[in-house]
Write an enzyme that holds these catalytic residues in place. Structure first.
Site, short mmCIF file in Angstrom:
data_model
loop_
_atom_site.label_atom_id
_atom_site.label_comp_id
_atom_site.label_asym_id
_atom_site.label_seq_id
_atom_site.Cartn_x
_atom_site.Cartn_y
_atom_site.Cartn_z
N HIS A 187 0.76 -1.32 0.02
CA HIS A 187 0.02 0.08 0.06
C HIS A 187 0.72 1.29 0.01
CE1 HIS A 187 0.53 -1.52 4.29
NE2 HIS A 187 0.47 -0.34 4.56
N GLU A 236 -2.89 -0.94 18.14
CA GLU A 236 -2.14 -0.40 17.06
C GLU A 236 -2.29 1.28 17.68
OE1 GLU A 236 -0.37 -1.45 14.97
OE2 GLU A 236 -1.10 -3.67 15.21
#
Length: 280
Positions: A187, A236
């Protein structure tokens, strides 16, 4: 971005994806199993994949003499011992069954901090402001940005309750510190996911990337083959605040995670980490 295909087309795509994922997992499993009990001095096809795995997560370090080839060299033995010690399994320096099982367990894509319990990535990295704005860039199959919003808000609340931070959601075109999105394997950030669920960047970068190829859920007790998006978000977001991985298996900041489980509540180790990084 939410999937707007017809129900029939989505069902066909979903079946294709599950079959493809099963093939990928079986190939990985077979290649790793062939390496069981390999040790220093051996040259075997697939050893380079073990080296790449350990390099990705911060264990294997090589110079011009030792490269990412199929030779089981001194740096690989040393990396395996460090990896095994970090995981609390028998330290053999070989590619044994416990080590293989650990490597096949899905995990966070951020490299491990090689210290006990909560840790910081070097410096450490910290936010100067205590008021952080976050925004959702896009959504993923099974969710819309509207349904993800309260899930992420709850994940941020876990950290707000034990730290001096306040978090607020804003539109993506409004200035914000934390940018959250779902992306394909490659990505554009130089860090493809591979088998990782997600990865995040330390302050003051602010990017949090989820792997769109996993099947996500907000209810893992009913959808046991899917990954709890809130559990991964809490983990995260900890990275985005400056925490590294913990070696405590019960901690939210432990690197490894499996579909079908829920791990949303911070442990004492997680709380001590954020409080040490940002004293009140």
């Amino acid at each position: 971005m939410a999937d707007k295909l017809s129900t029939q087309l989505f069902g066909t795509f979903f079946l294709f994806f599950v079959l493809q994922l099963s093939v990928i997992k079986s190939v990985e499993l077979e290649s790793v199993q062939n390496l069981e009990q390999a040790q220093k001095g051996d040259t075997m096809n697939g050893v380079n994949q073990i080296k790449k795995y350990l390099k990705t997560y911060g264990y294997y370090h090589h110079d011009t003499k030792h490269t990412l080839d199929d030779q089981f060299d001194d740096p690989l033995e040393s990396a395996l011992k460090t990896y095994q010690e970090y995981l609390g399994i028998d330290v053999t320096g070989r590619i044994d069954s416990d080590t293989i099982q650990a490597m096949l367990t899905p995990r966070c894509g951020v490299p491990d901090g090689l210290v006990s319990n909560y840790s910081f990535p070097g410096a450490p990295y910290k936010w100067r402001t205590r008021n952080l704005a976050w925004s959702i860039r896009n959504s993923v199959t099974g969710f819309t940005e509207a349904t993800l919003s309260p899930i992420f808000a709850e994940a941020w609340k876990s950290w707000a309750d034990v730290s001096p931070f306040s978090f607020r959601e804003v539109k993506n075109n409004v200035r914000h510190e934390i940018d959250i999105g779902f992306f394909p394997n490659n990505h554009g950030d130089g860090n493809p996911f591979g088998r990782a669920f997600a990865h995040a960047y330390y302050p003051t970068d602010g990017r949090v990337h989820f792997n769109e190829n996993w099947n996500w859920t907000s209810n893992p007790t009913k959808e046991k083959s899917k990954v709890d998006v809130q559990s991964i978000a809490v983990h995260e977001f900890g990275h985005a605040l400056g925490l590294d991985h913990s070696s405590e298996k019960a901690a939210v900041m432990y690197a490894f995670f499996n579909p079908g489980i829920m791990k949303r509540d911070l442990t004492d180790d997680d709380k001590k980490g954020i409080k040490a990084l940002y004293p009140s």
